[in-house]
Design a protein around this motif. Structure first.
Motif, PDB file in Angstrom:
ATOM      1  N   TRP A 219       0.840  -1.203   0.000  1.00 50.18           N
ATOM      2  CA  TRP A 219       0.000   0.000   0.000  1.00 50.18           C
ATOM      3  C   TRP A 219       0.866   1.240   0.000  1.00 50.18           C
ATOM      4  CZ3 TRP A 219      -5.380  -0.104  -0.017  1.00 50.18           C
ATOM      5  CH2 TRP A 219      -5.974  -1.366   0.213  1.00 50.18           C
ATOM      6  N   ARG A 220       0.455   2.233  -0.761  1.00 50.89           N
ATOM      7  CA  ARG A 220       0.974   3.595  -0.627  1.00 50.89           C
ATOM      8  C   ARG A 220      -0.216   4.452  -0.188  1.00 50.89           C
ATOM      9  NH1 ARG A 220       4.660   7.633  -2.374  1.00 50.89           N
ATOM     10  NH2 ARG A 220       6.263   6.047  -1.995  1.00 50.89           N
ATOM     11  N   ILE A 221      -0.140   4.977   1.019  1.00 53.28           N
ATOM     12  CA  ILE A 221      -1.226   5.796   1.555  1.00 53.28           C
ATOM     13  C   ILE A 221      -0.705   7.224   1.713  1.00 53.28           C
ATOM     14  CG2 ILE A 221      -2.888   6.117   3.416  1.00 53.28           C
ATOM     15  CD1 ILE A 221      -2.765   3.139   3.959  1.00 53.28           C
ATOM     16  N   GLU A 227      -6.663  13.849   5.835  1.00 50.77           N
ATOM     17  CA  GLU A 227      -7.202  13.187   4.647  1.00 50.77           C
ATOM     18  C   GLU A 227      -6.218  12.143   4.147  1.00 50.77           C
ATOM     19  OE1 GLU A 227      -9.939  15.015   1.258  1.00 50.77           O
ATOM     20  OE2 GLU A 227      -8.452  16.461   1.968  1.00 50.77           O
ATOM     21  N   ALA A 228      -6.670  10.916   3.983  1.00 50.63           N
ATOM     22  CA  ALA A 228      -5.807   9.836   3.507  1.00 50.63           C
ATOM     23  C   ALA A 228      -6.284   9.359   2.146  1.00 50.63           C
ATOM     24  CB  ALA A 228      -5.794   8.688   4.504  1.00 50.63           C
ATOM     25  N   PHE A 229      -5.324   9.111   1.240  1.00 52.68           N
ATOM     26  CA  PHE A 229      -5.621   8.684  -0.125  1.00 52.68           C
ATOM     27  C   PHE A 229      -4.889   7.359  -0.379  1.00 52.68           C
ATOM     28  CE2 PHE A 229      -5.695  13.299   0.116  1.00 52.68           C
ATOM     29  CZ  PHE A 229      -6.940  13.599  -0.435  1.00 52.68           C
ATOM     30  N   PRO A 230      -5.565   6.225  -0.146  1.00 52.16           N
ATOM     31  CA  PRO A 230      -4.900   4.933  -0.263  1.00 52.16           C
ATOM     32  C   PRO A 230      -4.852   4.401  -1.688  1.00 52.16           C
ATOM     33  CG  PRO A 230      -7.126   4.635   0.561  1.00 52.16           C
ATOM     34  CD  PRO A 230      -6.935   6.110   0.390  1.00 52.16           C
ATOM     35  N   ALA A 231      -3.774   3.694  -1.979  1.00 53.68           N
ATOM     36  CA  ALA A 231      -3.633   2.982  -3.249  1.00 53.68           C
ATOM     37  C   ALA A 231      -3.014   1.621  -2.962  1.00 53.68           C
ATOM     38  CB  ALA A 231      -2.755   3.760  -4.231  1.00 53.68           C
ATOM     39  N   ALA A 232      -3.658   0.559  -3.436  1.00 52.39           N
ATOM     40  CA  ALA A 232      -3.109  -0.795  -3.290  1.00 52.39           C
ATOM     41  C   ALA A 232      -2.100  -1.040  -4.415  1.00 52.39           C
ATOM     42  CB  ALA A 232      -4.226  -1.818  -3.348  1.00 52.39           C
ATOM     43  N   ILE A 233      -1.082  -1.844  -4.115  1.00 52.89           N
ATOM     44  CA  ILE A 233      -0.026  -2.134  -5.087  1.00 52.89           C
ATOM     45  C   ILE A 233       0.113  -3.647  -5.204  1.00 52.89           C
ATOM     46  CG2 ILE A 233       2.373  -1.725  -5.736  1.00 52.89           C
ATOM     47  CD1 ILE A 233       2.359   0.603  -3.689  1.00 52.89           C
ATOM     48  N   TYR A 234      -0.077  -4.159  -6.416  1.00 51.61           N
ATOM     49  CA  TYR A 234       0.065  -5.590  -6.692  1.00 51.61           C
ATOM     50  C   TYR A 234       1.311  -5.803  -7.533  1.00 51.61           C
ATOM     51  CZ  TYR A 234      -4.714  -5.846  -4.965  1.00 51.61           C
ATOM     52  OH  TYR A 234      -5.837  -5.761  -4.177  1.00 51.61           O
ATOM     53  N   THR A 235       2.124  -6.793  -7.132  1.00 50.77           N
ATOM     54  CA  THR A 235       3.430  -6.963  -7.756  1.00 50.77           C
ATOM     55  C   THR A 235       3.674  -8.412  -8.171  1.00 50.77           C
ATOM     56  OG1 THR A 235       4.407  -7.262  -5.550  1.00 50.77           O
ATOM     57  CG2 THR A 235       4.461  -5.041  -6.483  1.00 50.77           C
ATOM     58  N   ASN A 236       4.564  -8.558  -9.147  1.00 50.87           N
ATOM     59  CA  ASN A 236       5.006  -9.868  -9.611  1.00 50.87           C
ATOM     60  C   ASN A 236       6.520  -9.853  -9.793  1.00 50.87           C
ATOM     61  OD1 ASN A 236       2.408 -11.296 -10.082  1.00 50.87           O
ATOM     62  ND2 ASN A 236       2.077  -9.653 -11.561  1.00 50.87           N
ATOM     63  N   GLY A 237       7.111 -11.039  -9.786  1.00 50.14           N
ATOM     64  CA  GLY A 237       8.533 -11.167 -10.083  1.00 50.14           C
ATOM     65  C   GLY A 237       9.410 -10.380  -9.120  1.00 50.14           C
ATOM     66  N   LYS A 238      10.469  -9.753  -9.664  1.00 44.05           N
ATOM     67  CA  LYS A 238      11.418  -9.007  -8.840  1.00 44.05           C
ATOM     68  C   LYS A 238      10.779  -7.803  -8.165  1.00 44.05           C
ATOM     69  CE  LYS A 238      15.606 -10.300 -11.383  1.00 44.05           C
ATOM     70  NZ  LYS A 238      16.763  -9.798 -12.166  1.00 44.05           N
ATOM     71  N   SER A 239       9.687  -7.328  -8.743  1.00 40.19           N
ATOM     72  CA  SER A 239       9.034  -6.149  -8.163  1.00 40.19           C
ATOM     73  C   SER A 239       8.427  -6.443  -6.796  1.00 40.19           C
ATOM     74  CB  SER A 239       7.961  -5.613  -9.106  1.00 40.19           C
ATOM     75  OG  SER A 239       6.887  -6.528  -9.223  1.00 40.19           O
ATOM     76  N   ALA A 255      -4.016   0.207  -7.728  1.00 37.70           N
ATOM     77  CA  ALA A 255      -5.483   0.145  -7.716  1.00 37.70           C
ATOM     78  C   ALA A 255      -6.032   1.046  -6.618  1.00 37.70           C
ATOM     79  CB  ALA A 255      -5.952  -1.285  -7.503  1.00 37.70           C
ATOM     80  N   LYS A 256      -7.144   1.682  -6.908  1.00 37.44           N
ATOM     81  CA  LYS A 256      -7.814   2.531  -5.931  1.00 37.44           C
ATOM     82  C   LYS A 256      -8.675   1.640  -5.040  1.00 37.44           C
ATOM     83  CE  LYS A 256     -10.591   6.774  -5.696  1.00 37.44           C
ATOM     84  NZ  LYS A 256     -11.298   7.797  -6.508  1.00 37.44           N
ATOM     85  N   GLU A 257      -8.142   1.307  -3.869  1.00 39.84           N
ATOM     86  CA  GLU A 257      -8.822   0.424  -2.932  1.00 39.84           C
ATOM     87  C   GLU A 257      -8.727   1.009  -1.529  1.00 39.84           C
ATOM     88  OE1 GLU A 257      -7.302  -3.535  -3.283  1.00 39.84           O
ATOM     89  OE2 GLU A 257      -7.645  -3.641  -5.452  1.00 39.84           O
ATOM     90  N   ASP A 258      -9.509   0.476  -0.633  1.00 41.72           N
ATOM     91  CA  ASP A 258      -9.537   0.984   0.739  1.00 41.72           C
ATOM     92  C   ASP A 258      -9.077  -0.085   1.723  1.00 41.72           C
ATOM     93  OD1 ASP A 258     -10.563   3.583   0.196  1.00 41.72           O
ATOM     94  OD2 ASP A 258     -12.546   2.692  -0.125  1.00 41.72           O
TER      95      ASP A 258
END
Length: 325
Positions: A219-221, A227-239, A255-258
């Motif tokens: 997550w990057r919040i 005021e908080a603006f959350p973003a979910a981060i999905y990764t594969n491989g080396k990332s 992704a814009k998720e909570d």
């Protein structure tokens, strides 16, 4: 009615960020005074700080001269993010300028009252201390990973536990310079065989060591005051080790998720206790749904999330600089 006067201390390399905030401020009738470090270095525009014998302080930018007592709010946004001419051929010149300008900026902008800054230069400097971040994050309620700095590989293995096969190592700054070559050191995975091979060859100091966290997502919040603006981060491989190294590749998806509301409350409370008006939180959600705090960057980038996910962060920053209605 007097128009509010907002000071922004930055560099032209950050125009993609501060430019949007300026647009919001001007739409609300504010006057904006821009102080740009790299332009001052290049002398293509006149910038001055004037302190009289009577102790009054004025700022001049181009044709505009203002008394600091007339400034309603100020935003300190990456003024040390610049490159001097010929930096690629002369890294030592670039680093000298950055070091000197960083020290000057810390001293220079302390002439403004702490209260007018979104996050004051002093609080920003304090907030960058990674180990203090971890302790504060634990106080407000976050889980934190076991963390160690040591010159002894055997102590690292003992502290982390025999069952810990994978560690990550990161640096306090993460910038390496060799001759005229500068590179960033990302968070790096160290499996047990690699660590065994390094023993007796290289000291683990000054790396920062933590267990590698198996993750459901990251997550990057981005948080502006309350005021908080959350973003979910999905990764594969080396990332999956450090998503920043593959941020624009197909291995990283934002992704814009909570997250749970309690996590957002932790972010807001962290800023309050740090006396910051802004922070970019990096979190890991493990496979059991626990949220681990990695760090809070008090000057973390946000513009790509605004573009990609439509998060109204610039508007929130502008609102936080404007006088309360």
């Amino acid at each position: 009615m007097k128009k509010p006067l907002i000071l922004i201390v930055s560099s032209s390399a950050e125009e993609h960020s501060y430019g949007r905030v300026v647009s919001h401020l001007e739409k609300h009738g504010a006057r904006v005074l821009l102080w740009l470090t790299d332009i001052a270095i290049g002398s293509s525009r006149s910038f001055s700080i004037l302190i009289t014998e009577q102790g009054t302080v004025s700022i001049q930018a181009g044709s505009v001269l203002v008394d600091v007592r007339d400034i309603d709010a100020a935003w300190y946004w990456k003024p040390n993010s610049f490159r001097v001419p010929g930096a690629e051929e002369n890294v030592s010149r670039q680093m000298t300028y950055v070091n000197e300008v960083t020290s000057l900026n810390r001293a220079l902008w302390s002439v403004l009252p702490e209260s007018i800054w979104l996050s004051s230069p002093l609080q920003l400097w304090r907030a960058e201390r990674k180990f203090q971040q971890l302790l504060l994050a634990r106080e407000v309620g976050f889980e934190i990973p076991r963390t160690m700095v040591s010159s002894d590989w055997s102590m690292i293995e003992k502290f982390m536990g025999a069952e810990t096969q994978n560690l990550v190592v990161k640096m306090a700054r993460g910038v390496l310079a060799d001759q005229n070559h500068v590179m960033a050191m990302p968070t790096t995975l160290l499996a047990l065989p690699q660590r065994n091979a390094l023993q007796g060859v290289v000291s683990p100091f000054p790396g920062i060591y933590q267990p590698y966290l198996e993750k459901r997502r990251e997550w990057r919040i981005t948080t502006v005051k309350e005021e908080a603006f959350p973003a979910a981060i999905y990764t594969n491989g080396k990332s999956r080790v450090d998503w920043r190294q593959s941020q624009t590749s197909n291995d990283v998806t934002f992704a814009k998720e909570d997250p749970p509301s309690l996590v957002l409350e932790y972010c807001v409370e962290y800023l309050r206790r740090s006396e910051l008006g802004y922070g970019a939180f990096d979190l890991v959600e493990d496979e059991d749904g626990q949220f681990f705090f990695l760090e809070c960057n008090p000057s973390g980038q946000y513009s790509w999330l605004e573009e990609l996910l439509g998060l109204p962060i610039s508007g929130s920053l502008a609102a936080s600089l404007l006088p309360a209605q």
